[in-house]
Design a protein around this motif. Structure first.
Motif, short mmCIF file in Angstrom:
data_model
loop_
_atom_site.label_atom_id
_atom_site.label_comp_id
_atom_site.label_asym_id
_atom_site.label_seq_id
_atom_site.Cartn_x
_atom_site.Cartn_y
_atom_site.Cartn_z
N SER A 17 23.64 -11.63 5.46
CA SER A 17 22.77 -12.66 4.89
C SER A 17 21.35 -12.55 5.42
CB SER A 17 23.34 -14.05 5.17
OG SER A 17 23.18 -14.39 6.53
N ASP A 18 21.16 -11.93 6.57
CA ASP A 18 19.83 -11.79 7.16
C ASP A 18 19.20 -10.43 6.89
OD1 ASP A 18 19.86 -14.33 8.17
OD2 ASP A 18 20.54 -13.74 10.16
N LEU A 19 19.90 -9.54 6.22
CA LEU A 19 19.41 -8.17 6.04
C LEU A 19 18.08 -8.10 5.29
CD1 LEU A 19 20.42 -5.50 7.01
CD2 LEU A 19 21.59 -5.16 4.86
N LEU A 20 17.92 -8.87 4.22
CA LEU A 20 16.64 -8.87 3.50
C LEU A 20 15.51 -9.36 4.39
CD1 LEU A 20 17.42 -10.15 -0.12
CD2 LEU A 20 16.55 -7.92 0.55
N PHE A 21 15.79 -10.35 5.24
CA PHE A 21 14.77 -10.85 6.15
C PHE A 21 14.39 -9.78 7.17
CE2 PHE A 21 16.67 -14.70 4.52
CZ PHE A 21 15.60 -15.58 4.42
N THR A 26 9.31 -11.61 6.59
CA THR A 26 9.47 -12.97 6.11
C THR A 26 8.13 -13.58 5.71
OG1 THR A 26 9.28 -13.85 8.34
CG2 THR A 26 11.49 -13.42 7.54
N ARG A 27 8.21 -14.55 4.84
CA ARG A 27 7.05 -15.35 4.46
C ARG A 27 7.40 -16.81 4.71
NH1 ARG A 27 4.47 -14.86 -0.89
NH2 ARG A 27 2.94 -16.02 0.30
N HIS A 28 6.46 -17.52 5.26
CA HIS A 28 6.61 -18.96 5.47
C HIS A 28 5.76 -19.65 4.42
CE1 HIS A 28 8.62 -18.66 9.42
NE2 HIS A 28 7.97 -17.51 9.47
N VAL A 29 6.39 -20.48 3.61
CA VAL A 29 5.69 -21.15 2.52
C VAL A 29 6.03 -22.64 2.53
CG1 VAL A 29 5.60 -19.09 1.05
CG2 VAL A 29 7.53 -20.64 0.87
N VAL A 53 9.99 -24.40 -4.43
CA VAL A 53 9.32 -23.36 -3.65
C VAL A 53 8.35 -22.60 -4.55
CG1 VAL A 53 9.74 -21.25 -2.29
CG2 VAL A 53 11.40 -23.10 -2.24
N PRO A 54 7.14 -22.28 -4.04
CA PRO A 54 6.22 -21.47 -4.85
C PRO A 54 6.74 -20.04 -4.96
CG PRO A 54 5.27 -21.92 -2.69
CD PRO A 54 6.55 -22.69 -2.77
N ASP A 55 6.66 -19.49 -6.18
CA ASP A 55 7.08 -18.10 -6.35
C ASP A 55 5.87 -17.19 -6.22
OD1 ASP A 55 5.75 -18.25 -8.76
OD2 ASP A 55 7.53 -18.11 -10.01
N GLU A 56 6.07 -15.91 -6.40
CA GLU A 56 5.01 -14.92 -6.20
C GLU A 56 3.99 -14.89 -7.34
OE1 GLU A 56 5.59 -11.97 -3.67
OE2 GLU A 56 6.69 -13.56 -2.65
N ARG A 57 4.31 -15.55 -8.46
CA ARG A 57 3.41 -15.52 -9.63
C ARG A 57 2.58 -16.79 -9.77
NH1 ARG A 57 8.49 -13.53 -11.78
NH2 ARG A 57 8.83 -15.69 -12.36
N THR A 86 10.09 -11.39 2.08
CA THR A 86 8.94 -11.02 1.28
C THR A 86 9.41 -10.43 -0.05
OG1 THR A 86 7.69 -10.55 3.29
CG2 THR A 86 6.83 -9.63 1.25
N GLY A 87 8.93 -11.03 -1.15
CA GLY A 87 9.30 -10.57 -2.48
C GLY A 87 10.53 -11.24 -3.06
N TYR A 88 11.18 -12.11 -2.30
CA TYR A 88 12.40 -12.77 -2.76
C TYR A 88 12.33 -14.29 -2.53
CZ TYR A 88 14.37 -8.08 -2.83
OH TYR A 88 14.61 -6.75 -3.08
N PRO A 89 11.46 -14.99 -3.24
CA PRO A 89 11.37 -16.44 -3.02
C PRO A 89 12.64 -17.20 -3.39
CG PRO A 89 10.07 -15.79 -4.92
CD PRO A 89 10.54 -14.53 -4.27
N ALA A 90 13.49 -16.61 -4.23
CA ALA A 90 14.75 -17.27 -4.59
C ALA A 90 15.73 -17.31 -3.41
CB ALA A 90 15.39 -16.57 -5.78
#
Length: 122
Positions: A17-21, A26-29, A53-57, A86-90
């Motif tokens: 579950s933490d692999l993408l992080f 990471t991004r803090h938003v 949550v704000p997305d990248e667009r 980063t790149g995965y706001p979902a």
């Protein structure tokens, strides 16, 4: 043997579950709690916060926090900082660093101790 397998499975699921992080950073938003999703399991009611949550667009998406609690916290309307790969706001979630560190610590300790006991070194 079963305890060692359970500790290993728990560690594997946590790392997965933490692999993408870990890989993407990471991004803090900023986010806002818009509601709680309710689940009933065996007579117990669990609540998961739904975040805006704000997305990248430049838009916003709704994301359900993966941690379920027996009470609806944080409160609806509360603004807080969430973290996502980063790149995965979902994949955003409310950061609980002490909780996650504690789970890793307990599972890691159990894995080492059960492994030592099984091999006869403990």
């Amino acid at each position: 043997m079963i305890a060692l397998a359970l500790a290993a499975a728990g560690l594997t699921l946590m790392v997965r579950s933490d692999l993408l992080f870990i890989r993407n950073g990471t991004r803090h938003v900023p986010a806002q709690i818009v509601r709680h999703q309710m689940k009933r399991r065996g007579g117990t009611t669990l609540y998961s916060a739904v975040l805006l949550v704000p997305d990248e667009r430049g838009g916003f998406i709704e994301v359900r926090d993966p941690l379920a609690t027996p009470f609806p916290t944080p409160v609806i309307g509360e603004r807080l900082t969430v973290v996502h790969p980063t790149g995965y706001p979902a994949r955003a979630r409310i950061p609980y660093p002490w909780f996650r560190a504690g789970v890793y610590g307990v599972l890691g300790y159990g894995f080492v101790m059960f492994g030592l006991e099984l091999t006869g070194l403990g």
